[in-house]
Design a protein around this motif. Sequence first.
Motif, short mmCIF file in Angstrom:
data_model
loop_
_atom_site.label_atom_id
_atom_site.label_comp_id
_atom_site.label_asym_id
_atom_site.label_seq_id
_atom_site.Cartn_x
_atom_site.Cartn_y
_atom_site.Cartn_z
N ALA A 108 0.85 -1.19 0.00
CA ALA A 108 0.00 0.00 0.00
C ALA A 108 0.89 1.24 0.00
O ALA A 108 0.96 1.98 0.99
N PRO A 109 1.61 1.48 -1.10
CA PRO A 109 2.54 2.63 -1.12
C PRO A 109 1.78 3.95 -1.17
O PRO A 109 0.74 4.08 -1.83
N ILE A 110 2.31 4.94 -0.49
CA ILE A 110 1.77 6.30 -0.48
C ILE A 110 2.77 7.20 -1.18
O ILE A 110 3.98 7.15 -0.91
N HIS A 111 2.27 8.02 -2.12
CA HIS A 111 3.13 8.89 -2.92
C HIS A 111 2.77 10.36 -2.66
O HIS A 111 1.67 10.67 -2.21
N THR A 124 6.75 11.31 -6.06
CA THR A 124 7.83 10.72 -5.26
C THR A 124 7.21 9.93 -4.12
O THR A 124 6.08 10.21 -3.69
N SER A 125 7.94 8.97 -3.62
CA SER A 125 7.44 8.14 -2.54
C SER A 125 7.35 8.93 -1.25
O SER A 125 8.21 9.75 -0.93
N ALA A 126 6.27 8.67 -0.50
CA ALA A 126 6.07 9.33 0.81
C ALA A 126 6.37 8.36 1.94
O ALA A 126 5.75 8.41 3.00
N TYR A 127 7.34 7.48 1.71
CA TYR A 127 7.68 6.46 2.71
C TYR A 127 8.09 7.09 4.04
O TYR A 127 7.76 6.57 5.11
N VAL A 128 8.85 8.18 3.99
CA VAL A 128 9.31 8.83 5.22
C VAL A 128 8.64 10.18 5.44
O VAL A 128 9.04 10.92 6.36
#
Length: 811
Positions: A108-111, A124-128
């Motif tokens: 469930a990636p959040i961008h 871009t990835s919002a992993y952090v």
Amino acid sequence: MQANLNSKSEKNIASLIINWYLPYWPLFLILIVVGIGTAWVYLHLWAVPVYESNATVMVKDEKKGVDESGSMEALQIYPTKNIAENEIEVLHSRKLIEQVIEQLLLYAPIHEGADFSQWKFNETSAYVSSPVSIVVKNPDELTETGDTDIALSVNYYTPKERQLVNNGYNDKVKEVVIENKKYPLRVWCNTRWGELKFIPNEKQTTAPVGPLLFSLNRPKDISPGILLNLVVSSPNKLSTTIDLTLRDEIPQRGEDILNKLLIAYNRQSILEKQGMAANTLEFIEVRLEKVEKELDSIESVVQTFRTDKGVVDLGEQGKMYLQNVGDNDRKIADLSMQMAALDEMEEYVNSRSNKGDLVPATLGIADAVLIDLMQKLTTKKVEYETLLKTTAENNPYAIGVQKEIEQLRPLVLEKLKNYRLSMDAGRRNLTSISNGYNSELRTIPQKERELMTISREQAIKKGIYSYLLEKREQTALASSSANSDSKIVDMAGTSAVPVSPKKMMVYCGALAVFGGLGIGIVSLKEMMNKKILFRSEIESLTNVPVIAEISVNRDKESLLKSSSKVSIVAEQFRHLRASIGLFGRKKEINIKRILCTSSIPGEGKTYVSTNLATSLALAGNKVVLVDLDIRKPRTSAIMGIDQHAGVAEFLDGSKTPEEIIMTTELKSLSVVSAGRGEENSRELILSGRLDILIAYLSDNFDYVVLDASPIDPVSDSYTFSEFCDITLFVIRHNRTPKTMVQILDNNNKFKALKNPRIVFNGIRSRGILKGMYGYSYGYGYENVYRDRENKRSKLQKIFHFSSKKDKKIRV
């Protein structure tokens, strides 16, 4: 020789590159600038930097000297059979990656979406940076969002709300909003994609810049992308260490994936061992129960056998039987000896001799009374025998001793009889007992065999039971102390700078792409051009030598002006003169009559002939220029003498050679016009009068330059060829078709020309900027021969001529 050929080939290739592409250097410069600008925009506004994370693990490879510990080897529960190459495949397996994906919620990636106001043109990835993470209850049964990203936003607690909420957590996020629906944190919520739970993102270190978007994917659909960026390899064939390298746009995510992968790999190894131990324990318990029952049954059989057969210890019993039989045999032997002694004693007693004969032995006789009687009887006999030696038999005392002897004899015999009976009974009893023992001894081997069979099975079951008990303890111990077959040498670490995109490679790639685009444009333009552009093309299409190259005369420089003797035009025509051999030191070269022609109109044959004649005249030679193009007298027209009598009038006999020759302001240069002939004047060429004119001119001038018509549309040129010593065939840059040059060697008209030579005329500068002439192989040099005193001035008129009557003709 080979080196010369290679050098020539390299020179031709280099010349071709210079000729084709260097004139278009402004185009290449523009494309290079555009390429560099595009690369800069890509690197700074579009490209996502990729970082490289690395980790190292060491496996226990028995083939490479790394074996299990001594304690684990002694247990013999988990023998090490690992191979580094196989462990590489395990680490690169989809199963472990899917476990990592589920643990890190990567399904469930959040961008962060694009934000043009912040000059952010891509996601871009919002992993952090995302404040929340999404947990799916059943990731494998997830309903995917596909390629569509769903907008997500969060609402935060106000300070007052935070004081009112006391749920044991210190959450800042109050709720998540998706498609205008609000979802609380830490609670399973039903959505159109399945059951989801929103939790605070523990990895958040920065605030999001752009809008948040999320997508849902099954772990098995994400694993190929991660495996594509994951490299698992061994440094060398002898090493037991394995290096893991992962490229990811988020350094923290790359490290988390590698660390979780190593932990999952170790956990899998431990779980495999614990699973093996559990299965082993289960099997041992089942076997112990079965073996215990079988052992109880065998022990019952042994007990019954010993009870029924009277067997306690067959070995000891056999020894006892043998000992008893031996004892009985010895006793029987003693009894036999005693019986023999009794026989001797009885014979002694029954002997009527009263002499003291040899007394029988009483050894072994246990009856004291019998021995005492025998002793008395022996004593009396000895006494009687002694008396007889000194007295007679009738001696009263001797008779008294004899009477005592006779009295003792029945007593001894009776006692012997009783003792014999006693001994016979004892011998029979001992013999019976020995026979019983012997019977028992004969049954012992059979009993021993039966007992041995039962005991063997009992011993086997006991051994199995003991082994299973030992293994149960070992397995329980190994299960509680199970460890991984690998050792983590280095946890994941990430490079400080991105490894991709590489700036130098991007810039070089942009230069290559846009440079290739420029090369393609120029090559396409040049290949689509069907006209002659380079001297090399002429040389490749025909065997006729190219003796001179004449650039286009943009400033209309006049060779008649003394100040133009150092102009580029003058220099090029001097080169033409030298190539023809008109300035050879040896006067054996006899070239006086020069014919100028071309394949089609407009190639500059008139320009070449006029300037060649002028150049020769400037050199101090007496030269006459003859216009033989009667059909289209271009030379006469540009000189303004097309209305004067000329060759046509001489051919019809109306004029003499002296009358048609006109002088110019150069005293050594004369001109003969084509004349005002009719159509039939062209037929007069075959009348034979032309050779008279040529002969006259040859006698009176040093050089005769003939300007003839093109050979393709008319046939005059190859007719005039017999009157000349050399033929200059003019080919014009970007004018003459390649097909025309290609067929020259097979053209009958061209073959009829005498001693042909090619002059490459009208070479222009190529490319975008027109600062270069198309000199040499079509590239050219700067006009270094330009008049030093008047480089930029516009030159005045080209030629000025006058007749013998000093009539000025301005051209």
